[in-house]
Design an enzyme around this catalytic site. Structure first.
Site, PDB file in Angstrom:
ATOM      1  N   CYS A  70       0.804  -1.233   0.000  1.00  0.00           N
ATOM      2  CA  CYS A  70       0.000   0.000   0.000  1.00  0.00           C
ATOM      3  C   CYS A  70       0.833   1.277   0.000  1.00  0.00           C
ATOM      4  O   CYS A  70       0.505   2.225  -0.714  1.00  0.00           O
ATOM      5  CB  CYS A  70      -0.994  -0.004   1.151  1.00  0.00           C
ATOM      6  SG  CYS A  70      -0.271   0.060   2.800  1.00  0.00           S
ATOM      7  N   HIS A 105      -2.941   0.930   7.300  1.00  0.00           N
ATOM      8  CA  HIS A 105      -3.146   0.903   5.841  1.00  0.00           C
ATOM      9  C   HIS A 105      -3.159   2.344   5.336  1.00  0.00           C
ATOM     10  O   HIS A 105      -3.541   3.261   6.074  1.00  0.00           O
ATOM     11  CB  HIS A 105      -4.479   0.203   5.540  1.00  0.00           C
ATOM     12  CG  HIS A 105      -4.775   0.053   4.080  1.00  0.00           C
ATOM     13  ND1 HIS A 105      -3.847  -0.422   3.166  1.00  0.00           N
ATOM     14  CD2 HIS A 105      -5.907   0.309   3.355  1.00  0.00           C
ATOM     15  CE1 HIS A 105      -4.404  -0.447   1.962  1.00  0.00           C
ATOM     16  NE2 HIS A 105      -5.642   0.003   2.048  1.00  0.00           N
ATOM     17  N   SER A 122      -4.220  -3.173  -1.906  1.00  0.00           N
ATOM     18  CA  SER A 122      -4.549  -3.881  -0.676  1.00  0.00           C
ATOM     19  C   SER A 122      -4.811  -5.339  -1.025  1.00  0.00           C
ATOM     20  O   SER A 122      -5.017  -5.678  -2.190  1.00  0.00           O
ATOM     21  CB  SER A 122      -5.809  -3.268  -0.041  1.00  0.00           C
ATOM     22  OG  SER A 122      -6.308  -4.094   0.986  1.00  0.00           O
TER      23      SER A 122
END
Length: 244
Positions: A70, A105, A122
């Protein structure tokens, strides 16, 4: 004969393309590079580096064509959208909680022509790119929050950075966390209010990087950044502590 692995062509913007089509081409390119499940980080991304250095790493990504996670996708997304002044880019980070563990994330938020969307990578298809259709920043953030709920992740914190300059040779670092919201302790109406005030200030470009006063601290290697399936294979479990 040794067959060389195919290298996906780097997308080129064409004048006939709409911005949503261009963003889709960039996201398709990232998907062709694939998500990095190996447990090895192929590219080192130091968040405190100047933009110029990170753009050099992004160029390396296009040359090497290796799988990415990510954080690398955010840097690559910035690199590929440079030179499109109508497209504003800014980082969006999530801290979530699942089964006793915290996960991190990050995606690249996009603002263009009064609409919000995102680019990213992702393990989960609904935790990366979002179409450029959201009327407000809070609509986009709540869409991610709802996606996380499907995997029984509760969002604890959301961090929003500033617009990233379109000058690839800038020595300015990216501002990763200008706004930090403890969303798990806030009502949705208050979250929306905070996000909309911040989004308005961003559009007026009156915010100054907070990193000018306090340098961004490097986050130590955390746990995996995106939700995984309930039943992980032994091999996947061995990689539990990777970043997404």
């Amino acid at each position: 004969l040794c067959v060389q692995p195919s290298v996906p062509p780097v997308p080129n913007y064409k004048l006939s393309m709409s911005i949503p089509e261009w963003l889709q081409a960039i996201q398709s390119y990232m998907k062709m590079l694939q998500y990095n499940h190996t447990g090895t980080q192929f590219f080192e991304i130091r968040k405190t580096r100047p933009l110029s250095g990170l753009m050099e790493t992004a160029r390396e990504m296009t040359r090497e064509s290796l799988p990415i996670k990510c954080l690398e996708a955010v840097i690559l997304g910035i690199y590929l959208t440079n030179g499109q002044p109508s497209v504003e880019r800014f980082p969006i980070s999530f801290k979530t909680h699942f089964s006793g563990n915290y996960f991190h994330h990050v995606v690249l938020g996009i603002y263009c022509n009064g609409r919000y969307g995102s680019l990213g990578m992702s393990r989960r298809s609904d935790l990366m790119d979002k179409p450029l259709t959201y009327r407000t920043l809070s609509d986009l953030i709540f869409e991610f929050e709802d996606s996380y709920k499907k995997y029984l992740h509760s969002v604890k914190k959301v961090k929003i950075g500033l617009y990233v300059p379109h000058e690839p040779h800038s020595f300015q670092p990216i501002e990763w966390k200008q706004l930090v919201l403890n969303v798990s302790k806030m009502m949705r109406t208050d979250v929306r209010k905070e996000l909309e005030k911040f989004a308005r200030d961003m559009r007026m470009k009156i915010l100054k990087p907070s990193s000018a006063h306090s340098p961004v601290k490097e986050r130590s290697r955390g746990k995996s950044l995106s939700p995984r399936r309930r039943q992980a294979s032994p091999q996947r479990r061995a990689c539990r502590r990777d970043k997404s």
